[in-house]
Design a protein around this motif. Sequence first.
Motif, PDB file in Angstrom:
ATOM      1  N   LEU A   1       3.933   5.246 -12.649  1.00  0.00           N
ATOM      2  CA  LEU A   1       2.536   4.852 -12.540  1.00  0.00           C
ATOM      3  C   LEU A   1       2.164   3.122 -12.291  1.00  0.00           C
ATOM      4  O   LEU A   1       1.085   2.680 -12.037  1.00  0.00           O
ATOM      5  CB  LEU A   1       1.447   5.131 -13.498  1.00  0.00           C
ATOM      6  N   GLY A   2       2.670   2.168 -13.799  1.00  0.00           N
ATOM      7  CA  GLY A   2       2.618   0.660 -13.742  1.00  0.00           C
ATOM      8  C   GLY A   2       2.311  -0.272 -12.309  1.00  0.00           C
ATOM      9  O   GLY A   2       2.178  -0.259 -11.926  1.00  0.00           O
ATOM     10  N   TYR A   3       3.515   0.559 -12.079  1.00  0.00           N
ATOM     11  CA  TYR A   3       4.434   0.130 -10.909  1.00  0.00           C
ATOM     12  C   TYR A   3       3.325   0.282  -9.413  1.00  0.00           C
ATOM     13  O   TYR A   3       2.980  -1.048  -9.020  1.00  0.00           O
ATOM     14  CB  TYR A   3       5.690   0.544 -10.227  1.00  0.00           C
ATOM     15  N   SER A   4       2.763   1.209  -9.552  1.00  0.00           N
ATOM     16  CA  SER A   4       1.747   1.863  -8.314  1.00  0.00           C
ATOM     17  C   SER A   4       0.485   0.648  -8.829  1.00  0.00           C
ATOM     18  O   SER A   4       0.250   0.091  -7.574  1.00  0.00           O
ATOM     19  CB  SER A   4       1.276   3.096  -8.935  1.00  0.00           C
TER      20      SER A   4
ATOM     21  N   SER B   1       0.192  -1.917   0.104  1.00  0.00           N
ATOM     22  CA  SER B   1      -0.213  -0.074   0.213  1.00  0.00           C
ATOM     23  C   SER B   1       0.875   0.762   0.144  1.00  0.00           C
ATOM     24  O   SER B   1       0.520   1.636  -0.809  1.00  0.00           O
ATOM     25  CB  SER B   1      -1.292  -0.369   1.395  1.00  0.00           C
ATOM     26  N   ASP B   2       2.084   0.986   0.668  1.00  0.00           N
ATOM     27  CA  ASP B   2       2.719   2.064   0.044  1.00  0.00           C
ATOM     28  C   ASP B   2       3.138   2.567  -0.534  1.00  0.00           C
ATOM     29  O   ASP B   2       3.483   3.750  -0.930  1.00  0.00           O
ATOM     30  CB  ASP B   2       4.020   2.291   1.751  1.00  0.00           C
ATOM     31  N   SER B   3       3.977   0.979  -1.429  1.00  0.00           N
ATOM     32  CA  SER B   3       4.475   1.720  -3.240  1.00  0.00           C
ATOM     33  C   SER B   3       3.044   2.175  -3.676  1.00  0.00           C
ATOM     34  O   SER B   3       4.186   2.673  -4.863  1.00  0.00           O
ATOM     35  CB  SER B   3       4.666  -0.030  -3.120  1.00  0.00           C
ATOM     36  N   VAL B   4       2.008   2.359  -4.104  1.00  0.00           N
ATOM     37  CA  VAL B   4       1.295   3.178  -4.960  1.00  0.00           C
ATOM     38  C   VAL B   4       1.826   4.576  -4.426  1.00  0.00           C
ATOM     39  O   VAL B   4       1.645   5.048  -5.295  1.00  0.00           O
ATOM     40  CB  VAL B   4      -0.174   2.483  -4.436  1.00  0.00           C
TER      41      VAL B   4
ATOM     42  N   LYS C   1     -13.945  -1.501  -2.614  1.00  0.00           N
ATOM     43  CA  LYS C   1     -14.362  -0.523  -2.930  1.00  0.00           C
ATOM     44  C   LYS C   1     -13.458   0.874  -3.225  1.00  0.00           C
ATOM     45  O   LYS C   1     -13.340   1.374  -4.322  1.00  0.00           O
ATOM     46  CB  LYS C   1     -15.507   0.015  -2.254  1.00  0.00           C
ATOM     47  N   LYS C   2     -12.314   1.027  -2.374  1.00  0.00           N
ATOM     48  CA  LYS C   2     -11.952   2.653  -2.559  1.00  0.00           C
ATOM     49  C   LYS C   2     -10.182   1.879  -3.326  1.00  0.00           C
ATOM     50  O   LYS C   2     -10.120   2.408  -4.291  1.00  0.00           O
ATOM     51  CB  LYS C   2     -10.837   2.695  -0.740  1.00  0.00           C
ATOM     52  N   CYS C   3      -9.811   0.546  -2.972  1.00  0.00           N
ATOM     53  CA  CYS C   3      -9.424   0.549  -3.452  1.00  0.00           C
ATOM     54  C   CYS C   3      -9.296   0.036  -5.760  1.00  0.00           C
ATOM     55  O   CYS C   3      -8.421   0.712  -6.603  1.00  0.00           O
ATOM     56  CB  CYS C   3      -8.388  -1.490  -3.459  1.00  0.00           C
TER      57      CYS C   3
ATOM     58  N   ALA D   1      -2.990  -3.863  -6.728  1.00  0.00           N
ATOM     59  CA  ALA D   1      -3.576  -5.475  -7.380  1.00  0.00           C
ATOM     60  C   ALA D   1      -2.791  -5.971  -6.040  1.00  0.00           C
ATOM     61  O   ALA D   1      -3.163  -6.928  -5.152  1.00  0.00           O
ATOM     62  CB  ALA D   1      -2.708  -5.388  -8.601  1.00  0.00           C
ATOM     63  N   GLU D   2      -1.567  -5.767  -5.937  1.00  0.00           N
ATOM     64  CA  GLU D   2      -1.557  -6.994  -4.717  1.00  0.00           C
ATOM     65  C   GLU D   2      -1.791  -6.016  -3.339  1.00  0.00           C
ATOM     66  O   GLU D   2      -2.038  -7.639  -2.255  1.00  0.00           O
ATOM     67  CB  GLU D   2       0.344  -6.424  -4.276  1.00  0.00           C
ATOM     68  N   VAL D   3      -1.789  -5.029  -2.709  1.00  0.00           N
ATOM     69  CA  VAL D   3      -3.123  -5.154  -1.869  1.00  0.00           C
ATOM     70  C   VAL D   3      -5.186  -5.141  -1.671  1.00  0.00           C
ATOM     71  O   VAL D   3      -4.744  -5.704  -0.967  1.00  0.00           O
ATOM     72  CB  VAL D   3      -3.373  -3.145  -1.767  1.00  0.00           C
TER      73      VAL D   3
END
Length: 117
Positions: free
Chosen positions: A67-70, A44-47, A100-102, A75-77
């Motif tokens: 942005l692709g990494y984010s 989540s921090d990585s986003v 929903k937030k994700c 997706a990992e979150v």
Amino acid sequence: MSFKFENLIIWQNSMDLGEDMNLLANSFPREEIYNLSSQLRRASDSVALNISEGSILQSGPEYRKFLGYSIRSLAEVVTCLHKAKRRNYISEIKFNNQYKKCFNLMNMIIAFRKKIK
């Protein structure tokens, strides 16, 4: 005075997501401290980290890459949320709220990424 990325709604929302996931991870069982809790926090921090890091680049294609990494971190979150729900660490209501937030943030990042040339 501020950095350009601080004005981005996707960065602001991803910062909020990181804090939400940190609080959520605090509620997991102690045996998850080095596993799912840690993974959820880091993903989540990585986003937000990738949104900010990519924004300082001069090249559009490079920014799109970050942005692709984010997007992948987000997706990992979501996968961590599914794991937490399956292990009964979070309720269906909490899962649905965070999911929903994700989902909304994912769509915002994808739309923003499409606008970067």
